[in-house]
Design a protein around this motif. Structure first.
Motif, mmCIF file in Angstrom:
data_model
loop_
_atom_site.group_PDB
_atom_site.id
_atom_site.type_symbol
_atom_site.label_atom_id
_atom_site.label_comp_id
_atom_site.label_asym_id
_atom_site.label_seq_id
_atom_site.Cartn_x
_atom_site.Cartn_y
_atom_site.Cartn_z
ATOM 1 N N PHE A 127 32.024 132.408 66.653
ATOM 2 C CA PHE A 127 31.396 131.300 65.935
ATOM 3 C C PHE A 127 32.454 130.430 65.251
ATOM 4 O O PHE A 127 32.382 129.204 65.289
ATOM 5 C CB PHE A 127 30.409 131.844 64.904
ATOM 6 N N LEU A 128 33.444 131.067 64.640
ATOM 7 C CA LEU A 128 34.512 130.340 63.941
ATOM 8 C C LEU A 128 35.670 129.950 64.861
ATOM 9 O O LEU A 128 36.606 129.293 64.431
ATOM 10 C CB LEU A 128 35.059 131.194 62.792
ATOM 11 N N ARG A 129 35.616 130.417 66.101
ATOM 12 C CA ARG A 129 36.688 130.207 67.084
ATOM 13 C C ARG A 129 38.005 130.790 66.600
ATOM 14 O O ARG A 129 39.056 130.167 66.680
ATOM 15 C CB ARG A 129 36.824 128.739 67.443
ATOM 16 N N LEU B 275 25.371 134.272 58.547
ATOM 17 C CA LEU B 275 25.682 132.965 59.116
ATOM 18 C C LEU B 275 25.918 131.933 58.010
ATOM 19 O O LEU B 275 26.829 131.110 58.109
ATOM 20 C CB LEU B 275 24.546 132.518 60.035
ATOM 21 N N ALA B 276 25.150 132.011 56.931
ATOM 22 C CA ALA B 276 25.320 131.073 55.816
ATOM 23 C C ALA B 276 26.690 131.255 55.159
ATOM 24 O O ALA B 276 27.328 130.276 54.754
ATOM 25 C CB ALA B 276 24.213 131.274 54.793
ATOM 26 N N ASP B 277 27.158 132.516 55.044
ATOM 27 C CA ASP B 277 28.479 132.768 54.453
ATOM 28 C C ASP B 277 29.597 132.203 55.322
ATOM 29 O O ASP B 277 30.582 131.679 54.813
ATOM 30 C CB ASP B 277 28.699 134.266 54.241
ATOM 31 N N LEU B 278 29.449 132.316 56.634
ATOM 32 C CA LEU B 278 30.468 131.770 57.540
ATOM 33 C C LEU B 278 30.527 130.247 57.441
ATOM 34 O O LEU B 278 31.611 129.659 57.407
ATOM 35 C CB LEU B 278 30.178 132.186 58.984
ATOM 36 N N GLU B 279 29.351 129.620 57.369
ATOM 37 C CA GLU B 279 29.325 128.165 57.271
ATOM 38 C C GLU B 279 29.895 127.698 55.934
ATOM 39 O O GLU B 279 30.616 126.700 55.874
ATOM 40 C CB GLU B 279 27.899 127.661 57.463
ATOM 41 N N LEU C 242 25.901 138.361 61.927
ATOM 42 C CA LEU C 242 26.709 138.403 63.141
ATOM 43 C C LEU C 242 27.708 139.547 63.040
ATOM 44 O O LEU C 242 28.206 139.852 61.954
ATOM 45 C CB LEU C 242 27.473 137.088 63.311
ATOM 46 N N THR C 243 28.030 140.139 64.175
ATOM 47 C CA THR C 243 29.067 141.163 64.214
ATOM 48 C C THR C 243 30.426 140.503 64.082
ATOM 49 O O THR C 243 30.532 139.273 64.071
ATOM 50 C CB THR C 243 29.018 141.943 65.542
ATOM 51 N N PRO D 49 35.955 135.130 55.100
ATOM 52 C CA PRO D 49 34.569 134.920 54.674
ATOM 53 C C PRO D 49 33.973 136.199 54.081
ATOM 54 O O PRO D 49 34.445 137.302 54.351
ATOM 55 C CB PRO D 49 33.857 134.527 55.968
ATOM 56 N N ARG D 50 32.932 136.026 53.261
ATOM 57 C CA ARG D 50 32.231 137.173 52.687
ATOM 58 C C ARG D 50 31.627 137.991 53.823
ATOM 59 O O ARG D 50 31.183 137.437 54.829
ATOM 60 C CB ARG D 50 31.119 136.717 51.752
#
Length: 123
Positions: A60-62, A91-95, A52-53, A78-79
């Motif tokens: 996504f994280l609001r 996306l996996a790093d954000l989650e 994701l940009t 996040p990484r």
């Protein structure tokens, strides 16, 4: 000056998908769905991480996109990955980053360790 019916400008309908009329690049045909290179080859063969940009990750994280920018400089965010100039987030790093920030209560010892401002009230 009467016009003859045989002298119409376009005697045949124009096929916009024909190579003669097709433009190169992203404006090829506005109504046709764009097929990505990964979908064209094998859509489900290799599950690769979705990137994701900065703006998409912030949505996504609001969070504010500026918050993510600051966290990249200061740390604690996040990484992220750099592809040339572009910053992308898997996306996996954000989650995973969001999952690390879940607490039961504000009195949780982990919460107090991570948030030094929470200990202000005790002083």
């Amino acid at each position: 000056m009467s016009r003859s019916p045989e002298l119409s400008r376009h005697p045949q309908p124009i096929d916009l998908d024909a190579p003669l009329h097709r433009k190169a690049g992203p404006t090829a045909h506005a109504l046709r769905p764009v097929e990505r290179a990964s979908e064209a080859l094998t859509p489900q063969a290799c599950p690769s991480p979705r990137y994701l940009t900065n703006h998409e990750a912030a949505a996504f994280l609001r969070l504010s996109p500026r918050t993510l920018e600051k966290q990249r400089v200061i740390g604690g965010g996040p990484r992220f990955h750099k592809f040339g100039r572009r910053v992308m987030y898997a996306l996996a790093d954000l989650e995973a980053w969001a999952g690390e920030r879940s607490f039961e209560t504000t009195f949780d010892p982990e919460y107090l360790d991570r948030h030094p401002g929470a200990q202000r009230d005790e002083q």
